[in-house]
Design an enzyme around this catalytic site. Structure first.
Site, PDB file in Angstrom:
ATOM      1  N   ASP A  93       9.335   6.924  17.646  1.00 24.85           N
ATOM      2  CA  ASP A  93      10.623   7.630  17.550  1.00 24.85           C
ATOM      3  C   ASP A  93      10.498   8.778  16.538  1.00 24.85           C
ATOM      4  OD1 ASP A  93      11.520   4.814  15.623  1.00 24.85           O
ATOM      5  OD2 ASP A  93      11.409   6.829  14.786  1.00 24.85           O
ATOM      6  N   HIS A 108       0.540   6.231  16.713  1.00 25.61           N
ATOM      7  CA  HIS A 108       0.635   5.729  18.083  1.00 25.61           C
ATOM      8  C   HIS A 108       1.352   6.703  19.004  1.00 25.61           C
ATOM      9  CE1 HIS A 108       0.043   1.359  16.530  1.00 25.61           C
ATOM     10  NE2 HIS A 108      -1.087   2.023  16.615  1.00 25.61           N
ATOM     11  N   CYS A 135       2.720  19.613  33.640  1.00 27.27           N
ATOM     12  CA  CYS A 135       2.260  20.424  32.506  1.00 27.27           C
ATOM     13  C   CYS A 135       2.286  21.894  32.921  1.00 27.27           C
ATOM     14  CB  CYS A 135       0.826  20.022  32.119  1.00 27.27           C
ATOM     15  SG  CYS A 135      -0.422  20.632  33.269  1.00 27.27           S
ATOM     16  N   ASN A 201       9.584  -6.352   4.328  1.00 27.73           N
ATOM     17  CA  ASN A 201       9.798  -6.810   5.698  1.00 27.73           C
ATOM     18  C   ASN A 201      10.896  -7.877   5.742  1.00 27.73           C
ATOM     19  OD1 ASN A 201       8.616  -6.095   8.304  1.00 27.73           O
ATOM     20  ND2 ASN A 201       8.153  -8.284   8.481  1.00 27.73           N
ATOM     21  N   ALA A 219      15.062  -3.156   5.447  1.00 25.82           N
ATOM     22  CA  ALA A 219      14.498  -1.896   4.939  1.00 25.82           C
ATOM     23  C   ALA A 219      15.610  -0.960   4.465  1.00 25.82           C
ATOM     24  CB  ALA A 219      13.680  -1.229   6.038  1.00 25.82           C
TER      25      ALA A 219
END
Ligand code: BV8
Length: 228
Positions: A93, A108, A135, A201, A219
């Site tokens: 994101d 990633h 493309c 976490n 978080a």
């Protein structure tokens, strides 16, 4: 205090923005295992299914998802910290950027970009993935794939990440279950470099025991506290 910081984030940092994490869905999507959808084999076997997976996440990201206080705190850290800071995210994101971070390494890939499968050139996503999304770097254009690192594909920027890990004095992992490699192995490299390692976490991750210190919770609450 610390002069060379590496921060790694995972899906947990975007959870309070309303984006699903992988674990919350038990790694499932439309009754498919993510590992089966997020793979090159899965894409070439059934591009429509995989395109649907990413188009749905792209629509959600554009619609009603905002950066949360954790993203914004890391944006402030980048502005205010006068040492070296590398922010590595496993997330595809764009909430770190929308939260104020200008230098983000998406190891990633990025949901908001498409990639030509031939030239590997990337383009801002202007329409959903599908047979018409071609493309403009080739003639005739090729159908673009998501600019996302699938399971079995080489993550982006590893050389830069490894170099930063080998010299860092602080490694902070935020909102990741520590289930996917090589990202889950970064803490070991930071420990080897003699860095202080901190895990933030909601629950202990798979690599929890390798961190010097832990802060368990959301978080959106813990990261602003840390950065202040
Ligand atoms: C690689 C993009 C070679 C796609 C992702 C067999 C064949 C091939 C490879 C392998 C294999 N077996 C193992 C491997 C390696 C494989 C791997 O690790 N598999 C796992 C399943 C065992 N890795 C790869 O394939 C990687 N490439 O190995 O290349 C290579 C060789 C040498 C050197 C280097 C490389 C590529 C992996 C990348 C896959 N792509 N994403 C997409 O997003 O659609 S992975 C994807 O899943 C994410 O990017 C992320 O990395 C991972 C999910 O992890 P998290 O982000 O941690 O999310 P999760 O939901 O799991 O956890 C969220 C956590 O947040 C939870 O702990 C929760 O408690 C917490 N949380 C929730 N809410 C909050 C919170 N915390 C704080 N506050 C909250 N509010």
């Amino acid at each position: 205090m610390y002069q060379r910081i590496v921060v790694l984030t995972g899906a947990g940092i975007s959870a309070e923005s309303g984006l699903k994490t992988f674990r919350a869905e038990d790694g499932l999507w439309e009754e498919h295992r993510v590992e089966d959808v997020a793979t090159p084999e899965g894409y070439w076997r059934n591009p429509d299914l995989v395109n649907r997976f990413y188009n749905q996440r792209w629509t959600q990201l554009k619609k009603d998802v905002e950066p949360n206080p954790a993203h914004q705190a890391l944006g402030r850290l980048e502005q205010e910290f006068d040492g070296e800071l590398l922010l590595v995210t496993q997330n595809i994101d764009n909430l770190h950027e929308r939260g104020g971070s200008r230098r983000v390494l998406h190891m990633h890939g990025e949901l908001v970009k498409g990639r030509c499968p031939k030239s590997q050139q990337t383009f801002p996503l202007a329409m959903p993935f599908g047979p018409d999304n071609l493309c403009t770097c080739c003639e005739p254009g090729n159908v673009m794939r998501p600019h996302v690192v699938w399971f079995g594909e080489m993550p982006i920027g590893l050389d830069r990440i490894y170099e930063a890990l080998e010299r860092c004095d602080l490694f902070i992992s935020i909102g990741t279950s520590g289930t996917v490699y090589p990202a889950a192995g970064f803490v070991e490299m930071a420990n080897h470099a003699g860095a202080h390692t901190l895990e933030i976490n909601l629950e202990p991750s798979e690599v929890h025991s390798q961190f010097n210190t832990h802060r368990q919770g959301r978080a959106g609450e813990l990261v602003p506290e840390l950065v202040e």
